[in-house]
Design an enzyme around this catalytic site. Structure first.
Site, mmCIF file in Angstrom:
data_model
loop_
_atom_site.group_PDB
_atom_site.id
_atom_site.type_symbol
_atom_site.label_atom_id
_atom_site.label_comp_id
_atom_site.label_asym_id
_atom_site.label_seq_id
_atom_site.Cartn_x
_atom_site.Cartn_y
_atom_site.Cartn_z
ATOM 1 N N GLY A 13 38.528 -15.695 -4.932
ATOM 2 C CA GLY A 13 39.688 -16.430 -5.427
ATOM 3 C C GLY A 13 39.474 -17.205 -6.713
ATOM 4 C CG ASN A 15 41.278 -13.994 -11.730
ATOM 5 O OD1 ASN A 15 41.471 -14.239 -12.922
ATOM 6 N ND2 ASN A 15 40.410 -13.073 -11.324
ATOM 7 C CG HIS A 109 42.172 -3.148 -13.726
ATOM 8 N ND1 HIS A 109 41.812 -2.748 -12.446
ATOM 9 C CD2 HIS A 109 41.515 -2.318 -14.576
ATOM 10 C CE1 HIS A 109 40.989 -1.718 -12.529
ATOM 11 N NE2 HIS A 109 40.797 -1.434 -13.808
ATOM 12 C CG ASP A 142 55.953 3.198 -6.528
ATOM 13 O OD1 ASP A 142 55.803 2.099 -5.965
ATOM 14 O OD2 ASP A 142 56.986 3.872 -6.433
ATOM 15 C CG ASP A 145 44.510 -0.399 -11.579
ATOM 16 O OD1 ASP A 145 44.954 -1.443 -11.076
ATOM 17 O OD2 ASP A 145 43.441 0.129 -11.221
HETATM 18 C C1 GRF Z 1 38.649 -9.830 -10.528
HETATM 19 O O1 GRF Z 1 37.675 -9.238 -11.349
HETATM 20 C C2 GRF Z 1 39.955 -9.108 -10.699
HETATM 21 O O2 GRF Z 1 40.169 -8.621 -11.978
HETATM 22 C C3 GRF Z 1 39.810 -7.970 -9.735
HETATM 23 O O3 GRF Z 1 39.121 -8.489 -8.629
HETATM 24 C C4 GRF Z 1 38.345 -9.619 -9.056
HETATM 25 C C5 GRF Z 1 38.788 -10.776 -8.201
HETATM 26 O O4 GRF Z 1 38.022 -11.926 -8.405
HETATM 27 N N1 GRF Z 1 41.103 -7.408 -9.428
HETATM 28 P P1 GRF Z 1 38.496 -13.321 -7.816
HETATM 29 O O5 GRF Z 1 38.702 -13.148 -6.306
HETATM 30 O O6 GRF Z 1 39.756 -13.729 -8.513
HETATM 31 O O7 GRF Z 1 37.358 -14.246 -8.093
#
Ligand code: GRF
Length: 191
Positions: A13, A15, A109, A142, A145
């Site tokens: 988590g 992000n 991503h 759908d 990415d």
């Molecule tokens: C990140 O690298 C994001 O781009 C990818 O999964 C990872 C998640 O990291 N989709 P976090 O859980 O937000 O630390």
């Protein structure tokens, strides 16, 4: 207008934390209405609870993926979420969920899409020998990415990079651009 965010997360988590920090610093006019996780031990769940936010674990049924999605979508709707933030959510969403929140789901991503979709994009970049990679925030459609790109950040690939070191440098940029993307969408849609 304060935007109500619903977060889906499966892992540590970071992000989600960066978005929450931006809100707390007053850089983002938003509120995290609820965080939903498909993993009981996700760090994101603990983090949300520590910050006094609503957080719910919903078990994932591989046999019927819509069970989780219906439950999660009902919860997100009940909290009045304007925008769904995929923050390290490691499942592929079905068309059911995507239709229910059409053009209202954001994903991040760790590559410069459309290059290196799917799993291990940082290793894919190293294997391809590219000199630059990065991160992309896009709307979810759908195709995996593949939705409209909201913003990107470029990260140089060093000859000494490993998957870990490149991932760490890309992650720093992810933390910066996810809030930027939410702000951009907010300005575009809500003035
Ligand atoms: C990140 O690298 C994001 O781009 C990818 O999964 C990872 C998640 O990291 N989709 P976090 O859980 O937000 O630390």
């Amino acid at each position: 207008m304060t935007i109500r965010l619903g977060v889906l997360a499966s892992g540590r988590g970071s992000n989600f934390r960066a978005i929450e920090d931006a809100i707390e610093r007053g850089e983002l006019d938003a509120v995290v209405s609820v965080l939903v996780s498909d993993r009981e031990n996700a760090g994101a769940l603990d983090l949300a609870k520590e910050r006094g936010l609503r957080a719910e674990y919903i078990p994932y049924d591989r046999e019927d993926r819509e069970v989780f999605e219906r439950h999660a979508a009902d919860r997100l709707d009940a909290e009045g979420c304007d925008l769904i933030i995929l923050a390290g959510y490691m499942r592929i969403l079905t068309p059911y969920f995507i239709r229910r929140f059409e053009n209202r789901i954001l994903n991040i991503h760790p590559s410069l899409l459309p290059s290196f979709k799917g799993l291990h994009p940082q290793q894919q970049a190293l294997d391809a020998g590219v000199k630059f990679s990065g991160a992309t925030v896009h709307l979810v459609i759908d195709d995996l990415d593949a939705g409209p790109i909201i913003t990107q950040a470029v990260v140089p690939v060093l000859t000494t990079d490993t998957e870990e070191s490149l991932s760490a440098r890309i992650l720093e940029q992810e933390h910066r651009i996810y809030s930027d993307a939410i702000r951009l969408l907010q300005a575009e849609r809500h003035g």
